[in-house]
Design an enzyme around this catalytic site. Sequence first.
Site, PDB file in Angstrom:
ATOM      1  N   TYR A   1       0.857  -1.186   0.000  1.00 26.69           N
ATOM      2  CA  TYR A   1       0.000   0.000   0.000  1.00 26.69           C
ATOM      3  C   TYR A   1       0.892   1.235   0.000  1.00 26.69           C
ATOM      4  CZ  TYR A   1      -4.130   2.787   1.439  1.00 26.69           C
ATOM      5  OH  TYR A   1      -5.165   3.691   1.510  1.00 26.69           O
TER       6      TYR A   1
ATOM      7  N   LYS B   1      -1.340  -1.385  -4.195  1.00 24.23           N
ATOM      8  CA  LYS B   1      -2.398  -0.383  -4.247  1.00 24.23           C
ATOM      9  C   LYS B   1      -1.690   0.958  -4.377  1.00 24.23           C
ATOM     10  CE  LYS B   1      -6.216   1.916  -1.932  1.00 24.23           C
ATOM     11  NZ  LYS B   1      -7.023   2.108  -0.710  1.00 24.23           N
TER      12      LYS B   1
END
Length: 311
Positions: free
Chosen positions: A140, A168
């Site tokens: 992330y 992500k």
Amino acid sequence: MTSRTAAPFGRALCAMITPFTAEGALDLDGACRLADHLVSRGCDGLVLSGTTGEAPTTSDAEKAALVRAVADTVGDRAAVVAGVGSNDTRHAAEQAREAEKAGADGLLVLTPPYSLPPQDAVEAHFRTVADSSGLPVLLYDIPGRTGTRIATETVLRLADHPRVVGVKDCAYDMLGSQKVISRTELAYYAGCDEFNLALYAVGGAGCVSTVANVLPGRPREVFDAYDAGDTEGARRAQLAATPLIEAMMASGLPGAVTAKALLGAVGLPSGPVRAPLLPAGRVATDGLLAAYEAARGAEVRTVVRTAAPAG
């Protein structure tokens, strides 16, 4: 079309809010109802306890209970990805193990916040957490929240870990993203709704969308049109959501606040946000509703135009 790597959790993922009761307790019944609603209307996967899920203000026990309840609700209809975030690597590893026990299909692992670790420490953190369970991991990358980028070269090195399957991407660095996409098999998910189509067009795997809380079918509509060769339809579908994306994500209010305001206004499970966040006011909610209604109407018109026979 541009070739792309496999999407390990599907293409259209929702960064789901965490519903709370009016008193501020975890609302598992509401979470299950919302999860079923989102999956039934087009989401391939649900990301729990991320930024939009107010992870900083939920306990480890609440996070595990949320994964367990949602995974039981959606079964094999959708992937359930659990957010794992701490500036204590040992704590993050424990969260990963608990998410696995609770039934998660994958992990979204945050860069350690606040501590500002250098890149060798960032890499070591991710490797330790990835080694702590048997679940596939999305890195992330959201430096606007954590204060630390995952440098492109660090991502390239982490691509050799057998459980690191994707990213992500909330780093606003399209060049860096394209470099990794072109050199690895990592699945890149747009974490900022305005980049859903742009990243997909250069080989991204899909998106983790906050806006999908209220427009769960829109990302799939964009990706389906693009995959079918209807790039104009994909463009229209993406642009039709732009005012809502701006209202939800660029108004100065966090996505958790705007998503909960809209969900509550349309009668879906949401509840209050937890402090230090504050709820959206009436004026902000009215603006969000206007953008939402416009986007819903645009969605219908786009579907009709795309489905119409040629000629």
